[in-house]
Design a protein around this motif. Sequence first.
Motif, PDB file in Angstrom:
ATOM      1  N   PRO A   4      75.096  62.895  69.951  1.00  0.00           N
ATOM      2  CA  PRO A   4      74.005  61.937  70.219  1.00  0.00           C
ATOM      3  C   PRO A   4      74.154  61.173  71.527  1.00  0.00           C
ATOM      4  O   PRO A   4      73.159  60.948  72.224  1.00  0.00           O
ATOM      5  N   HIS A   5      75.374  60.793  71.922  1.00  0.00           N
ATOM      6  CA  HIS A   5      75.539  59.980  73.128  1.00  0.00           C
ATOM      7  C   HIS A   5      75.337  60.770  74.414  1.00  0.00           C
ATOM      8  O   HIS A   5      75.258  60.193  75.504  1.00  0.00           O
ATOM      9  N   GLU A   6      75.229  62.115  74.331  1.00  0.00           N
ATOM     10  CA  GLU A   6      75.028  62.943  75.521  1.00  0.00           C
ATOM     11  C   GLU A   6      73.583  63.435  75.658  1.00  0.00           C
ATOM     12  O   GLU A   6      73.269  64.168  76.602  1.00  0.00           O
ATOM     13  N   ARG A   7      72.707  63.029  74.765  1.00  0.00           N
ATOM     14  CA  ARG A   7      71.338  63.559  74.767  1.00  0.00           C
ATOM     15  C   ARG A   7      70.425  62.898  75.791  1.00  0.00           C
ATOM     16  O   ARG A   7      69.300  63.336  75.999  1.00  0.00           O
ATOM     17  N   GLY A   8      70.905  61.861  76.446  1.00  0.00           N
ATOM     18  CA  GLY A   8      70.205  61.284  77.579  1.00  0.00           C
ATOM     19  C   GLY A   8      68.762  60.940  77.317  1.00  0.00           C
ATOM     20  O   GLY A   8      68.428  60.229  76.366  1.00  0.00           O
ATOM     21  N   VAL A   9      67.865  61.442  78.171  1.00  0.00           N
ATOM     22  CA  VAL A   9      66.445  61.105  78.060  1.00  0.00           C
ATOM     23  C   VAL A   9      65.799  61.736  76.829  1.00  0.00           C
ATOM     24  O   VAL A   9      64.638  61.438  76.518  1.00  0.00           O
ATOM     25  N   TYR A  10      66.525  62.588  76.109  1.00  0.00           N
ATOM     26  CA  TYR A  10      65.994  63.196  74.881  1.00  0.00           C
ATOM     27  C   TYR A  10      66.664  62.626  73.632  1.00  0.00           C
ATOM     28  O   TYR A  10      66.556  63.200  72.547  1.00  0.00           O
ATOM     29  N   SER A  11      67.321  61.490  73.792  1.00  0.00           N
ATOM     30  CA  SER A  11      67.962  60.832  72.657  1.00  0.00           C
ATOM     31  C   SER A  11      66.922  60.159  71.758  1.00  0.00           C
ATOM     32  O   SER A  11      65.865  59.724  72.221  1.00  0.00           O
ATOM     33  N   ASP A  12      67.239  60.050  70.479  1.00  0.00           N
ATOM     34  CA  ASP A  12      66.405  59.285  69.548  1.00  0.00           C
ATOM     35  C   ASP A  12      66.618  57.788  69.720  1.00  0.00           C
ATOM     36  O   ASP A  12      65.822  56.983  69.237  1.00  0.00           O
ATOM     37  N   ASN A  13      67.688  57.418  70.403  1.00  0.00           N
ATOM     38  CA  ASN A  13      68.038  56.011  70.606  1.00  0.00           C
ATOM     39  C   ASN A  13      67.380  55.497  71.894  1.00  0.00           C
ATOM     40  O   ASN A  13      67.688  55.994  72.985  1.00  0.00           O
TER      41      ASN A  13
END
Length: 229
Positions: free
Chosen positions: A197-206
Motif C-alpha cells: 500500500p505505501h508504494e502505490r503512490g497516485v493510485y493509493s486508496d489513501n
Amino acid sequence: MRRLARFLLGILGKLTISGEHHIPDQGPVIVVANHFSILDVAAMVALVDHPMEFLGGHHLVDAPFYLKWLPKLWGFYEVHRGSVSRDAMHASVAILEQKGFLVIFPEGGSWAQVLRHARPGTAFLVDKTEAKLLPVGLSGFFELFPTLRQGERPDLDIKIGSAFGPLRAEGRGKEKRRQLDKHGHTIMEAIARLLPPHERGVYSDNPDIREAAQEAAVYPYHNLHETGI
C-alpha cells in the motif's frame, strides 16, 4: 542471463516470485511493471521463460553509472524522449504481431519510488496491436544495495497479476486521447494492486499517500530531447 539473474537476486536478497500461473502460454503480450530502480530490469529478465524484448529510454537518466551496462547487455529497443521513435514503435508492433512478449515500464523512468502515471506509449501499443497485458509488481529492488551495505538481505518481491485486455480506444482526436489516457490509468491500477500500500503512490486508496506522491509523479523529462529517428 535469466538463470544468472535469478541466482544473483536469490543470493543477494530474499527473492519471492508469485503468480507465475498467470503468464500466458503465448503472445501477443505486453508485460507492464512499475519502475522504481534500474534493478527492475534484472527482475524482469528473471521473470519469464519466454523470449522477451524490452522498450527503454535511449539515455538511462536515473541509472547509476556502474549499472548502465545491464539493459544494454540484454539488448532493448531504444525510445528517444522528446522525439518520435518510429523504429522502436515499428519493432514493438512487429514483435507483438509475431505473438511475442514485450516488456514496458509505463511510467517512462525510475526517478521515484512510488507509483506514477503512465506515459501514453503503452496504451497506444495496446490499442494498435490488441495485445493482452500482464501486470507485474516489483517491490524491494531499489532498497537492495542500501540494505546490503547495512549487512542485511532485503525482501525482493515479484508479483504477477492476471492478464487482461486487449483495450481498444474508439473515435479520433481528443476523444481517442481521452480513452488512451483512461487505459493508461487502468494499466497502472492493475500494477498498483500488486504493490504494498505505501508504494502505490497516485493510485493509493489513501488520500494522504496520493497527495504526497503528486510531486514525485511529475514527469521530469519534458525538456529532454534525445536524437532519434
